[in-house]
Design a protein around this motif. Structure first.
Motif, short mmCIF file in Angstrom:
data_model
loop_
_atom_site.label_atom_id
_atom_site.label_comp_id
_atom_site.label_asym_id
_atom_site.label_seq_id
_atom_site.Cartn_x
_atom_site.Cartn_y
_atom_site.Cartn_z
N ARG A 160 0.81 -1.22 0.00
CA ARG A 160 0.00 0.00 0.00
C ARG A 160 0.85 1.27 0.00
N GLY A 161 2.15 1.10 -0.06
CA GLY A 161 3.02 2.25 -0.17
C GLY A 161 3.61 2.76 1.11
N GLY A 162 3.17 2.23 2.26
CA GLY A 162 3.74 2.66 3.54
C GLY A 162 5.00 1.89 3.89
N ARG A 163 5.64 2.28 4.95
CA ARG A 163 6.85 1.59 5.41
C ARG A 163 6.53 0.12 5.69
N ILE A 164 7.44 -0.75 5.33
CA ILE A 164 7.23 -2.19 5.50
C ILE A 164 7.02 -2.53 6.98
N ASP A 165 6.17 -3.51 7.23
CA ASP A 165 5.84 -3.93 8.58
C ASP A 165 6.68 -5.15 8.95
N PRO A 166 7.18 -5.25 10.20
CA PRO A 166 7.97 -6.42 10.60
C PRO A 166 7.26 -7.74 10.36
N ARG A 167 5.94 -7.78 10.50
CA ARG A 167 5.21 -9.03 10.27
C ARG A 167 5.34 -9.47 8.82
N THR A 168 5.34 -8.52 7.91
CA THR A 168 5.51 -8.85 6.49
C THR A 168 6.89 -9.43 6.24
N VAL A 169 7.90 -8.82 6.85
CA VAL A 169 9.27 -9.31 6.68
C VAL A 169 9.39 -10.73 7.22
N ARG A 170 8.79 -10.99 8.39
CA ARG A 170 8.85 -12.34 8.97
C ARG A 170 8.17 -13.36 8.05
N ARG A 171 7.04 -12.97 7.48
CA ARG A 171 6.35 -13.89 6.56
C ARG A 171 7.20 -14.19 5.34
N VAL A 172 7.83 -13.16 4.80
CA VAL A 172 8.67 -13.34 3.62
C VAL A 172 9.83 -14.30 3.91
N VAL A 173 10.47 -14.12 5.06
CA VAL A 173 11.61 -14.98 5.41
C VAL A 173 11.14 -16.41 5.65
N HIS A 174 10.06 -16.59 6.39
CA HIS A 174 9.56 -17.94 6.66
C HIS A 174 9.22 -18.67 5.37
N GLU A 175 8.58 -17.97 4.44
CA GLU A 175 8.21 -18.60 3.18
C GLU A 175 9.43 -18.95 2.33
#
Length: 323
Positions: free
Chosen positions: A240-255
């Motif tokens: 959505r254009g805002g600063r990345i959220d830590p939860r999103t980063v965690r999901r990306v790494v786990h996947e």
């Protein structure tokens, strides 16, 4: 069927407990919270943890009209910790709550709320330090190659995810530090990041060519596609254009790591552990790794030497003819 992970015994939400504290105790909590945030400069997460523990302690002290911080002595502290232990708190949790209680009593003594500081008389349970779970070098390489293939199509989110993975592994930064990066924190010519760590401590962290290339593609081709007027200077953006959220980063790494056969289930902190371990195995000295990771004390970094020793022992047992 999805598995649920046990987090131990649940304690009441500290906000509801805090709201029921008598006025003198509530004022003490408010003052302690301001001290942690303004004078100590602790993160919001750390402040909430300390405050939650102190609210639990003061709730144990009593909720009657006569409740007073001055009644807090070493016997009350020990009774509180004993009750926590009885409810199933782990040794590491008890150690953290002991630290929070000591910080509070020291502040209360300096503030004139306690006639003496009972904190130093409170023994802290030793933590059982577990060796961090880390990737093998070939597993980290496989995750990065798969991420790079996903980014080849030029999708902005895939470009972002690949750049985040490369940067986490290349630098060992914490997930909060990664999310807090601005575009101006990247020095392309020197290939270094300016990172604001715990306690607002600033450090400079280098990164290699793979991370440089991934970051360059994200900034030039990926970020403009997600950027909006409200994006500001944030380096990594959400959809959505805002600063990345830590939860999103965690999901990306786990996947990303979950797609690697045989790899342990780790998140961003596991990437940090892996980066530190591989640096040491590659010959980096302990003090340099401490500086790169932003550890306040060398003892924290020394945990990784046990990982490398265990690996050396495993290699020796597997390969030496007389092992």
């Amino acid at each position: 069927m999805a598995r649920t992970r046990s987090t131990g015994p649940r304690r009441p939400d500290f906000r509801s407990v805090r709201a029921k504290l008598p006025e003198p105790l509530a004022r003490a909590v408010d003052g302690f919270e301001r001290y942690l945030a303004a004078e100590r400069g602790l993160s919001g997460h750390t402040v909430r943890g300390y405050v939650a523990d102190v609210v639990s302690l003061l709730d144990h002290l009593g909720t009657g009209e006569a409740a007073d911080v001055a009644a807090l002595d070493v016997s009350v502290l020990r009774e509180w910790l004993s009750a926590q232990h009885g409810h199933g708190a782990s040794r590491s949790t008890l150690a953290r709550r002991t630290a929070a209680a000591r910080t509070f009593t020291a502040w209360a003594f300096r503030s004139g709320l306690l006639p003496v500081d009972p904190g130093p008389r409170l023994a802290s349970p030793s933590k059982q330090r577990k060796l961090p779970v880390v990737l093998r070098e070939e597993q980290a390489g496989e995750a990065m190659r798969a991420s790079a293939l996903g980014a080849e199509q030029g999708d902005p989110v895939a470009l972002r995810d690949h750049a985040m993975l490369e940067l986490l592994y290349a630098t060992g930064v914490r997930v909060a530090e990664l999310c807090g990066l601005d575009v101006d924190d990247v020095d392309d010519e020197r290939r270094v990041l300016r990172v604001i760590g715990k306690g607002d401590r600033e450090r400079v962290v280098p990164f290699g060519l793979p991370a440089d290339r991934a970051l360059g593609r994200w900034v030039s081709a990926g970020r403009p596609a997600l950027s909006k007027e409200s994006s500001g200077a944030a380096l990594f953006l959400g959809v959505r254009g805002g600063r990345i959220d830590p939860r999103t980063v965690r999901r990306v790494v786990h996947e990303a790591i979950g797609a690697v056969s045989g790899a342990p289930d780790i998140g961003p902190h596991g990437m940090r552990h892996s980066a530190a371990t591989h640096l040491l195995e590659g010959g980096a000295d302990l003090r340099s790794v401490q500086e790169l990771l932003g550890h306040a004390t060398l003892s924290t970094t020394q945990l990784y030497t046990h990982v490398t020793v265990e690996r050396l022992k495993a290699i020796h047992d597997r390969t030496h003819p007389r092992s």
